[in-house]
Design a protein around this motif. Structure first.
Motif, PDB file in Angstrom:
ATOM      1  N   ASP A  17      39.844  64.447  67.972  1.00  0.00           N
ATOM      2  CA  ASP A  17      39.365  65.627  67.248  1.00  0.00           C
ATOM      3  C   ASP A  17      37.843  65.646  67.098  1.00  0.00           C
ATOM      4  N   ILE A  18      37.125  64.686  67.693  1.00  0.00           N
ATOM      5  CA  ILE A  18      35.667  64.684  67.620  1.00  0.00           C
ATOM      6  C   ILE A  18      35.136  65.957  68.286  1.00  0.00           C
ATOM      7  N   PRO A  19      34.346  66.765  67.574  1.00  0.00           N
ATOM      8  CA  PRO A  19      33.847  68.012  68.162  1.00  0.00           C
ATOM      9  C   PRO A  19      32.691  67.765  69.127  1.00  0.00           C
ATOM     10  N   SER A  20      32.575  68.624  70.117  1.00  0.00           N
ATOM     11  CA  SER A  20      31.541  68.468  71.139  1.00  0.00           C
ATOM     12  C   SER A  20      30.219  69.105  70.744  1.00  0.00           C
ATOM     13  N   ASP A  21      30.213  69.871  69.653  1.00  0.00           N
ATOM     14  CA  ASP A  21      29.016  70.655  69.309  1.00  0.00           C
ATOM     15  C   ASP A  21      28.406  70.257  67.971  1.00  0.00           C
ATOM     16  N   PHE A  22      28.737  69.080  67.459  1.00  0.00           N
ATOM     17  CA  PHE A  22      28.215  68.662  66.154  1.00  0.00           C
ATOM     18  C   PHE A  22      27.219  67.530  66.354  1.00  0.00           C
ATOM     19  N   LYS A  23      25.994  67.733  65.896  1.00  0.00           N
ATOM     20  CA  LYS A  23      24.951  66.734  66.140  1.00  0.00           C
ATOM     21  C   LYS A  23      24.691  65.817  64.946  1.00  0.00           C
ATOM     22  N   GLY A  24      25.401  66.054  63.852  1.00  0.00           N
ATOM     23  CA  GLY A  24      25.197  65.226  62.677  1.00  0.00           C
ATOM     24  C   GLY A  24      26.073  63.987  62.671  1.00  0.00           C
ATOM     25  N   TYR A  25      26.238  63.397  61.478  1.00  0.00           N
ATOM     26  CA  TYR A  25      27.014  62.175  61.333  1.00  0.00           C
ATOM     27  C   TYR A  25      28.498  62.500  61.156  1.00  0.00           C
ATOM     28  N   MET A  26      29.330  61.688  61.785  1.00  0.00           N
ATOM     29  CA  MET A  26      30.778  61.899  61.753  1.00  0.00           C
ATOM     30  C   MET A  26      31.472  60.587  61.398  1.00  0.00           C
ATOM     31  N   GLY A  27      32.463  60.668  60.521  1.00  0.00           N
ATOM     32  CA  GLY A  27      33.259  59.504  60.165  1.00  0.00           C
ATOM     33  C   GLY A  27      34.550  59.497  60.962  1.00  0.00           C
ATOM     34  N   VAL A  28      34.763  58.471  61.773  1.00  0.00           N
ATOM     35  CA  VAL A  28      35.941  58.398  62.647  1.00  0.00           C
ATOM     36  C   VAL A  28      36.765  57.158  62.301  1.00  0.00           C
ATOM     37  N   PRO A  29      38.065  57.138  62.635  1.00  0.00           N
ATOM     38  CA  PRO A  29      38.896  55.952  62.343  1.00  0.00           C
ATOM     39  C   PRO A  29      38.454  54.760  63.189  1.00  0.00           C
ATOM     40  N   ILE A  30      38.818  53.559  62.739  1.00  0.00           N
ATOM     41  CA  ILE A  30      38.369  52.351  63.436  1.00  0.00           C
ATOM     42  C   ILE A  30      38.946  52.253  64.847  1.00  0.00           C
ATOM     43  N   THR A  31      40.050  52.944  65.104  1.00  0.00           N
ATOM     44  CA  THR A  31      40.616  52.934  66.450  1.00  0.00           C
ATOM     45  C   THR A  31      39.684  53.611  67.461  1.00  0.00           C
ATOM     46  N   PHE A  32      38.695  54.354  66.995  1.00  0.00           N
ATOM     47  CA  PHE A  32      37.672  54.933  67.871  1.00  0.00           C
ATOM     48  C   PHE A  32      37.012  53.865  68.737  1.00  0.00           C
ATOM     49  N   LEU A  33      36.898  52.654  68.195  1.00  0.00           N
ATOM     50  CA  LEU A  33      36.184  51.591  68.904  1.00  0.00           C
ATOM     51  C   LEU A  33      36.850  51.222  70.220  1.00  0.00           C
ATOM     52  N   HIS A  34      38.129  51.517  70.355  1.00  0.00           N
ATOM     53  CA  HIS A  34      38.818  51.204  71.605  1.00  0.00           C
ATOM     54  C   HIS A  34      38.343  52.109  72.740  1.00  0.00           C
ATOM     55  N   LYS A  35      37.822  53.288  72.395  1.00  0.00           N
ATOM     56  CA  LYS A  35      37.337  54.227  73.408  1.00  0.00           C
ATOM     57  C   LYS A  35      35.823  54.403  73.362  1.00  0.00           C
ATOM     58  N   PHE A  36      35.167  53.665  72.503  1.00  0.00           N
ATOM     59  CA  PHE A  36      33.728  53.813  72.274  1.00  0.00           C
ATOM     60  C   PHE A  36      32.911  53.535  73.533  1.00  0.00           C
ATOM     61  N   ASN A  37      32.103  54.526  73.896  1.00  0.00           N
ATOM     62  CA  ASN A  37      31.146  54.395  74.997  1.00  0.00           C
ATOM     63  C   ASN A  37      29.750  54.363  74.380  1.00  0.00           C
ATOM     64  N   PRO A  38      29.036  53.242  74.463  1.00  0.00           N
ATOM     65  CA  PRO A  38      27.723  53.144  73.823  1.00  0.00           C
ATOM     66  C   PRO A  38      26.677  54.062  74.438  1.00  0.00           C
ATOM     67  N   ASP A  39      26.961  54.611  75.628  1.00  0.00           N
ATOM     68  CA  ASP A  39      26.045  55.569  76.244  1.00  0.00           C
ATOM     69  C   ASP A  39      26.229  56.962  75.661  1.00  0.00           C
ATOM     70  N   GLN A  40      27.395  57.195  75.061  1.00  0.00           N
ATOM     71  CA  GLN A  40      27.735  58.519  74.545  1.00  0.00           C
ATOM     72  C   GLN A  40      27.522  58.635  73.037  1.00  0.00           C
ATOM     73  N   PHE A  41      27.834  57.547  72.311  1.00  0.00           N
ATOM     74  CA  PHE A  41      27.750  57.581  70.849  1.00  0.00           C
ATOM     75  C   PHE A  41      26.932  56.421  70.299  1.00  0.00           C
ATOM     76  N   GLU A  42      26.393  56.645  69.129  1.00  0.00           N
ATOM     77  CA  GLU A  42      25.698  55.606  68.370  1.00  0.00           C
ATOM     78  C   GLU A  42      26.524  55.276  67.134  1.00  0.00           C
ATOM     79  N   ILE A  43      26.728  53.996  66.869  1.00  0.00           N
ATOM     80  CA  ILE A  43      27.394  53.583  65.635  1.00  0.00           C
ATOM     81  C   ILE A  43      26.330  53.433  64.554  1.00  0.00           C
ATOM     82  N   VAL A  44      26.520  54.138  63.453  1.00  0.00           N
ATOM     83  CA  VAL A  44      25.506  54.190  62.406  1.00  0.00           C
ATOM     84  C   VAL A  44      25.824  53.242  61.245  1.00  0.00           C
ATOM     85  N   LYS A  45      27.071  53.254  60.810  1.00  0.00           N
ATOM     86  CA  LYS A  45      27.416  52.534  59.580  1.00  0.00           C
ATOM     87  C   LYS A  45      28.922  52.391  59.491  1.00  0.00           C
ATOM     88  N   PHE A  46      29.359  51.470  58.671  1.00  0.00           N
ATOM     89  CA  PHE A  46      30.789  51.270  58.477  1.00  0.00           C
ATOM     90  C   PHE A  46      31.191  51.493  57.034  1.00  0.00           C
TER      91      PHE A  46
END
Length: 324
Positions: A268-297
């Motif tokens: 459900d991550i939107p493609s047009d939102f440039k601000g901060y988003m809180g996602v479930p920890i299972t996101f890390l299984h698909k996390f691409n460091p070239d696409q997203f930045e991890i800010v905080k936990f």
């Protein structure tokens, strides 16, 4: 059918410091196929493994030449017990080295085993000396000592591929490594790890617990992961974003204590939102460091758990899209 109750087994293991969960060869083969290029001319150390029975040792020994390994080392811990009824110490820990030389056996007999002076704990000076010689550590370490185990690998700057509980993501020491792009999740997660072999004294919890055709007793927790710092091409695949934020703002509530929106599912991550988003920890299984930045936990600006209308969703990772 859901895999239930086996999390209780892992919790029992953590409380009792009992860590006898042995990895199946099929799960090792399924994961290791993605990292073959990393092993050429390398020394692999399986430092929580009895070379006579370990499936990690079996995998690397049988694929030694195919992977182009330089050396394989497996080391085993043996608890030292001494009391009024057992005045003598049990046998010491031991290790075995395999170099793939012509005529060398890759199935160690009693005469091929080298005894440690101590118990062979991965933290012992003897085991650390073997660690220093190695390039890559691959094993299933004690779940109850996971933080300490990973800290040692980082201290000695080792490449690694290890199994842990999914909850390890929430450990601040582990999350820090993930946030700094020094470690990441492997390929298989949850149901992608089909189960662990346990000894006879373990109760077989859960609806999918079983005894297989070889007589091995298997539990399937459905809550484990591979943690590694070996890169793969799959890790750099983009998450396909099909949702939009603008026009659907009501589907993305804002946090009370952080300038960001809540997202319940990675898809459900939107493609047009440039601000901060809180996602479930299972996101890390698909996390691409070239696409997203991890800010905080997990925490908001007030260092309390992220909340929405006073209620806290399950742990969230705050991220930002690098490409907007």
């Amino acid at each position: 059918m859901a895999r239930n109750a086996t999390n209780e087994l892992l919790q029992k293991a953590k409380k009792s410091k009992s860590d006898e969960f042995y990895t199946q060869l099929s799960d090792i083969e399924s994961e290791l196929q993605h990292y073959k290029s990393h092993f050429y001319n390398k020394i692999v150390y399986c430092n929580c493994d009895d070379p006579r029975i370990s499936n990690f040792f079996k995998y690397f020994a049988s694929n030694f030449k195919k992977l182009g390994l330089k050396k394989l080392i497996a080391a085993c811990y043996r608890e030292q017990v001494r009391d009024l009824f057992n005045p003598e110490e049990d046998k010491n820990g031991f290790f075995f080295e395999y170099t793939g030389a012509e005529g060398e056996k890759n199935e160690p007999g009693s005469t091929d085993i080298v005894s440690f002076n101590g118990d062979g704990d991965f933290r012992s000076s003897e085991s650390i000396e073997l660690l220093k010689q190695s390039d890559i550590v691959v094993t299933n370490p004690p779940f109850s000592l996971f933080r300490e185990y990973v800290a040692q690998l980082v201290k000695y700057n080792k490449k690694f591929l290890i199994i842990g509980n999914i909850n390890a993501i929430t450990y601040k020491e582990i999350f820090k490594l993930i946030k700094e792009n020094k470690a990441w999740l492997g390929i298989n997660l949850g149901r992608g790890i089909s189960g662990f072999i346990v000894p006879d004294h373990y109760e077989l919890y859960g609806t999918e617990a079983r005894v297989d055709s070889s007589g091995d007793r298997i539990v399937s927790p459905n809550n484990c992961l591979w943690l590694t710092n070996l890169d793969t091409s799959k890790r750099h695949e983009d998450i396909v974003l099909t949702k939009k934020y603008f026009g659907h703002e009501d589907e993305y509530p804002k946090y009370d204590n952080y300038d960001g929106i809540n997202i319940n599912r990675t898809q459900d991550i939107p493609s047009d939102f440039k601000g901060y988003m809180g996602v479930p920890i299972t996101f890390l299984h698909k996390f691409n460091p070239d696409q997203f930045e991890i800010v905080k936990f997990r925490k908001g600006n007030d260092e309390r758990d992220l909340s929405i209308n006073g209620k806290c969703p399950y742990f969230r990772i705050l991220i930002k899209n690098k490409r907007i």
